[in-house]
Write an enzyme that holds these catalytic residues in place. Structure first.
Site, PDB file in Angstrom:
ATOM      1  N   ASN A  91      48.122-115.673 -18.882  1.00 13.35           N
ATOM      2  CA  ASN A  91      48.225-115.167 -17.403  1.00 13.35           C
ATOM      3  C   ASN A  91      47.530-115.797 -16.494  1.00 13.35           C
ATOM      4  O   ASN A  91      48.011-115.940 -15.313  1.00 13.35           O
ATOM      5  CB  ASN A  91      48.256-113.520 -17.302  1.00 13.35           C
ATOM      6  CG  ASN A  91      46.722-112.965 -17.784  1.00 13.35           C
ATOM      7  OD1 ASN A  91      46.087-113.754 -18.320  1.00 13.35           O
ATOM      8  ND2 ASN A  91      46.623-111.721 -17.733  1.00 13.35           N
ATOM      9  N   GLU A 135      37.107-109.539 -23.547  1.00 12.61           N
ATOM     10  CA  GLU A 135      37.749-109.336 -22.414  1.00 12.61           C
ATOM     11  C   GLU A 135      39.160-108.688 -22.683  1.00 12.61           C
ATOM     12  O   GLU A 135      40.144-109.778 -22.736  1.00 12.61           O
ATOM     13  CB  GLU A 135      37.794-110.582 -21.232  1.00 12.61           C
ATOM     14  CG  GLU A 135      36.459-110.845 -20.837  1.00 12.61           C
ATOM     15  CD  GLU A 135      35.793-109.948 -20.049  1.00 12.61           C
ATOM     16  OE1 GLU A 135      36.517-108.894 -19.433  1.00 12.61           O
ATOM     17  OE2 GLU A 135      34.443-109.944 -19.640  1.00 12.61           O
ATOM     18  N   CYS A 178      45.137-108.248 -16.070  1.00 14.97           N
ATOM     19  CA  CYS A 178      44.475-107.194 -16.678  1.00 14.97           C
ATOM     20  C   CYS A 178      43.909-106.064 -15.756  1.00 14.97           C
ATOM     21  O   CYS A 178      43.855-105.134 -16.091  1.00 14.97           O
ATOM     22  CB  CYS A 178      43.371-107.722 -17.752  1.00 14.97           C
ATOM     23  SG  CYS A 178      42.466-108.768 -16.611  1.00 14.97           S
ATOM     24  N   GLU A 185      31.598-111.562 -17.878  1.00 16.25           N
ATOM     25  CA  GLU A 185      31.914-112.821 -17.544  1.00 16.25           C
ATOM     26  C   GLU A 185      31.568-112.994 -16.145  1.00 16.25           C
ATOM     27  O   GLU A 185      32.097-112.097 -15.466  1.00 16.25           O
ATOM     28  CB  GLU A 185      33.139-113.461 -17.739  1.00 16.25           C
ATOM     29  CG  GLU A 185      33.449-113.318 -19.460  1.00 16.25           C
ATOM     30  CD  GLU A 185      34.757-113.961 -19.836  1.00 16.25           C
ATOM     31  OE1 GLU A 185      35.620-113.978 -19.024  1.00 16.25           O
ATOM     32  OE2 GLU A 185      34.566-114.538 -20.848  1.00 16.25           O
TER      33      GLU A 185
HETATM   34  P1  NAP Z   1      47.094-112.103 -26.903  1.00 16.04           P
HETATM   35  O1  NAP Z   1      48.539-111.950 -27.273  1.00 16.04           O
HETATM   36  O2  NAP Z   1      45.913-111.150 -27.226  1.00 16.04           O
HETATM   37  O3  NAP Z   1      46.967-113.501 -26.778  1.00 16.04           O
HETATM   38  C1  NAP Z   1      45.394-114.026 -26.291  1.00 16.04           C
HETATM   39  C2  NAP Z   1      45.237-115.183 -26.864  1.00 16.04           C
HETATM   40  O4  NAP Z   1      44.978-114.679 -28.490  1.00 16.04           O
HETATM   41  C3  NAP Z   1      46.201-116.158 -27.155  1.00 16.04           C
HETATM   42  O5  NAP Z   1      45.591-117.436 -27.109  1.00 16.04           O
HETATM   43  C4  NAP Z   1      46.804-115.968 -28.559  1.00 16.04           C
HETATM   44  O6  NAP Z   1      47.516-117.272 -28.815  1.00 16.04           O
HETATM   45  C5  NAP Z   1      45.612-115.709 -29.175  1.00 16.04           C
HETATM   46  N1  NAP Z   1      45.907-115.089 -30.386  1.00 16.04           N
HETATM   47  C6  NAP Z   1      47.000-114.225 -30.674  1.00 16.04           C
HETATM   48  N2  NAP Z   1      46.776-113.771 -31.956  1.00 16.04           N
HETATM   49  C7  NAP Z   1      45.743-114.169 -32.510  1.00 16.04           C
HETATM   50  C8  NAP Z   1      44.989-113.875 -33.710  1.00 16.04           C
HETATM   51  N3  NAP Z   1      45.550-113.385 -34.943  1.00 16.04           N
HETATM   52  N4  NAP Z   1      43.869-114.563 -33.890  1.00 16.04           N
HETATM   53  C9  NAP Z   1      43.528-115.655 -32.898  1.00 16.04           C
HETATM   54  N5  NAP Z   1      43.919-115.869 -31.828  1.00 16.04           N
HETATM   55  C10 NAP Z   1      45.006-114.939 -31.492  1.00 16.04           C
HETATM   56  O7  NAP Z   1      47.347-111.552 -25.173  1.00 16.04           O
HETATM   57  P2  NAP Z   1      48.107-112.199 -24.134  1.00 16.04           P
HETATM   58  O8  NAP Z   1      49.507-111.627 -23.909  1.00 16.04           O
HETATM   59  O9  NAP Z   1      48.281-113.793 -24.140  1.00 16.04           O
HETATM   60  O10 NAP Z   1      47.468-111.952 -22.686  1.00 16.04           O
HETATM   61  C11 NAP Z   1      47.732-110.443 -22.146  1.00 16.04           C
HETATM   62  C12 NAP Z   1      46.583-109.503 -22.524  1.00 16.04           C
HETATM   63  O11 NAP Z   1      45.397-110.144 -22.041  1.00 16.04           O
HETATM   64  C13 NAP Z   1      46.605-108.288 -21.522  1.00 16.04           C
HETATM   65  O12 NAP Z   1      46.644-107.231 -22.427  1.00 16.04           O
HETATM   66  C14 NAP Z   1      45.698-108.508 -20.520  1.00 16.04           C
HETATM   67  O13 NAP Z   1      45.005-107.106 -20.128  1.00 16.04           O
HETATM   68  C15 NAP Z   1      44.615-109.143 -21.163  1.00 16.04           C
HETATM   69  N6  NAP Z   1      43.879-109.985 -20.328  1.00 16.04           N
HETATM   70  C16 NAP Z   1      42.616-109.404 -20.076  1.00 16.04           C
HETATM   71  C17 NAP Z   1      41.623-109.808 -19.413  1.00 16.04           C
HETATM   72  C18 NAP Z   1      40.265-109.548 -18.989  1.00 16.04           C
HETATM   73  O14 NAP Z   1      39.337-110.217 -18.373  1.00 16.04           O
HETATM   74  N7  NAP Z   1      39.898-108.368 -19.636  1.00 16.04           N
HETATM   75  C19 NAP Z   1      42.050-111.109 -18.236  1.00 16.04           C
HETATM   76  C20 NAP Z   1      43.578-111.610 -18.764  1.00 16.04           C
HETATM   77  C21 NAP Z   1      44.252-110.946 -19.648  1.00 16.04           C
HETATM   78  P3  NAP Z   1      49.157-117.307 -28.764  1.00 16.04           P
HETATM   79  O15 NAP Z   1      49.424-117.638 -27.358  1.00 16.04           O
HETATM   80  O16 NAP Z   1      49.643-118.194 -29.705  1.00 16.04           O
HETATM   81  O17 NAP Z   1      49.854-115.951 -29.036  1.00 16.04           O
END
Ligand code: NAP
Length: 502
Positions: free
Chosen positions: A175, A274, A308, A482
């Site tokens: 995102n 995060e 997020c 962070e």
């Molecule tokens: P995600 O599905 O958890 O993916 C995040 C990252 O983790 C991607 O690079 C993904 O790779 C990787 N990943 C997935 N499964 C994994 C595994 N088993 N082992 C290691 N890495 C793995 O999240 P998203 O859909 O990309 O992002 C949206 C989420 O991020 C939302 O919940 C949002 O709230 C959160 N977010 C939090 C913050 C914060 O600062 N708190 C900031 C931004 C976003 P792939 O792309 O290949 O699946």
């Protein structure tokens, strides 16, 4: 001349129509390991799509387990020398990369819009925000300090030093493809850690462009290693369990964060997480409604709601509920939806069909339970994954969208009467990233800020993110911070030397 400077020259020659192709062509599509671009050992590649058309923009290398281990080897081999670099030199590399990001902001913004969908103006805002992490941590690199103290009994001395944690694994979401990278790379590089970084599969191009910039800024070989893969679990797990990685910094969903925390336990790794949010947005009767509506627009529509920090639940006190709903509806209804490259577009596509399906499901659940649609609420025809800005009112507290991240431009409003009631509702979630509070009463502002269970509060503002401030959540929204002074601490170990003094 750097690659992106070449791009500018080419764009001028061939006209703006070719700018999209040109920025994509300028990016390396391989893996970056030990200072070299190289093909994946799997021989496979993965497609990168434009979410506004569904078309494939290009293919990038699809790393396998062997590539992951090669990246780890490179990071481990470079760690000792990198830790010994003068802090000023580490800072200067970041400072140069900061400047290069700003110099190339237009091209980088277009690239981000193509792979992720957000409007170009917002993408440019993210490039500036991302660059600021490098400027901030360039300044922090030279402020890593320690301590010297006399033991309470006067018989000895305490020496405290801070040293780099060691090789780190960084994993980022789609995102904010650039800023989530620099928010981790900035402090890691400043602290003297080497890294393996894995961007999200859907948005690898921004990270690949950033890699070029860091190399051009003088980052030595092996300090930064970049893996793009369609198979994150099997490629990341061996690195986490290897024992040579000393820290994981992850931004993404709570579900994946929990998997990584469990894996990290095996070798007792330092972790920064995060994770997801479910931000409540509280508007009291005494709020300045202009400020509250402006804040709501920022907290809800930034990044199409795919943040997020996005306001997920609007609680408005009865005396101003109708007026707030009316004003928010009128602002939301006038937002132009379309491809992020088009003039005046404020709401680009969501990332994919699953994202649309989730929003549709949550809106259907809320309306079935009695919520009324003030604007939006139905899907937009393709191609691309578009959902219109939507405002719902009379949303029951137990609707699914009160508990789950919507991750789309949907604002659900419910009415409250008392401060105690709204605080109980706001805190009734396993998440605790950010809460927004709108009031002009200073006593209420502080009282409510203290009682809300969140790592961050937006007080009369819809934007909390700032590289100079500590960003992070409590409860299942994460561990660690962070940005800010504390950001670099996450990449440093404290070593205490007990000094015997005769
Ligand atoms: P995600 O599905 O958890 O993916 C995040 C990252 O983790 C991607 O690079 C993904 O790779 C990787 N990943 C997935 N499964 C994994 C595994 N088993 N082992 C290691 N890495 C793995 O999240 P998203 O859909 O990309 O992002 C949206 C989420 O991020 C939302 O919940 C949002 O709230 C959160 N977010 C939090 C913050 C914060 O600062 N708190 C900031 C931004 C976003 P792939 O792309 O290949 O699946």
């Amino acid at each position: 001349m750097g690659r992106m400077e070449l791009v500018f020259a080419e764009v001028e020659e061939r006209g703006v129509q070719s700018a999209e192709k040109t920025v994509i062509q300028a990016v390396h599509k391989e893996l970056f390991i030990d200072g070299k671009w190289r093909a994946s050992s799997t021989g496979r590649s993965l497609p990168v799509e434009d979410p506004s058309t569904g078309e494939v923009l290009c293919e990038v290398a699809d790393a396998g387990v062997e590539d992951g281990l090669a990246a780890l080897d490179a990071a481990v081999a470079a760690q000792k020398d990198w830790a010994a670099y003068a802090p000023r030199e580490r800072g200067e590399i970041l400072r140069r990369a900061y400047q290069l990001l700003l110099d190339r902001a237009d091209d980088l913004a277009l690239l981000m819009t193509l792979e992720m969908g957000k409007p170009v103006a917002e993408a440019k805002g993210e490039i500036t925000y991302a660059a600021e992490f490098f400027r901030w941590f360039a300044e922090e690199a030279v402020r890593i300090d320690g301590g010297y103290a006399t033991a309470p009994n006067g018989q000895g001395r305490f020496l405290v030093m801070r040293q780099p944690v060691g090789p780190c694994l960084l994993i980022t979401p789609w995102n904010f493809p650039m800023a989530m990278g620099t928010r981790k790379l900035g402090p890691a590089i400043a602290a003297g850690c080497t890294v393996v970084i894995k961007p999200a599969e859907q948005t690898p191009l921004s990270m690949l462009a950033l890699t070029d910039i860091l190399a051009e800024a003088g980052l030595p070989a092996g300090v930064l290693n970049v893996l793009t893969t369609s198979d994150p679990g099997p490629v990341m797990e061996p690195l986490i369990k290897d024992g040579r990685i000393r820290k994981i910094s992850f931004t993404g969903s709570t579900a994946v964060g929990k998997i990584l925390l469990a894996q990290a336990a095996d070798k007792v790794l330092r972790t920064s997480m995060e994770l997801g949010g479910n931000a409540p947005f509280l508007v009291f009767d005494d709020a300045d409604l202009d400020v509250a509506v402006e804040g709501a627009m920022m907290a809800k529509t930034r990044n199409m709601g795919e943040a997020c920090t996005a306001a997920n639940r609007f609680y408005v006190q009865r005396g101003v509920a109708q007026e707030f709903g009316r004003r928010l509806t009128s602002r939301m209804a006038e937002l132009k939806v379309g491809r992020g490259t088009e003039e005046g577009v404020k709401i680009g596509p969501l990332i994919d069909n699953d994202a649309i399906a989730k929003v549709v499901e949550l809106v259907a659940d809320a309306t079935a339970a009695g919520a009324k649609v003030l604007t939006g609420g139905s899907t937009v025809d393709g191609p691309g994954h578009f959902y219109p800005p939507t405002v719902l009112t009379d949303v029951p507290r137990d609707a699914r969208m009160g508990r789950e991240e919507i991750f789309g431009p949907v604002a659900p409003i419910s009415v409250f009467d008392t401060e105690d009631e709204v605080i109980a509702a706001a805190n009734d979630t396993e998440f605790g990233l950010v809460s927004y509070v709108f009031t002009t009463n200073i006593n209420r502002a502080l009282r409510v800020s203290e009682r809300l269970e969140a790592g961050m509060i937006g007080l009369n503002t819809g934007l909390v993110s700032n590289p100079a401030a500590p960003f992070g959540g409590v409860k299942q929204s994460g561990v660690g911070r962070e940005g800010g002074r504390i950001g670099i601490e996450e990449f440093l170990e404290v070593k205490y030397v007990a000094v015997g003094l005769s």
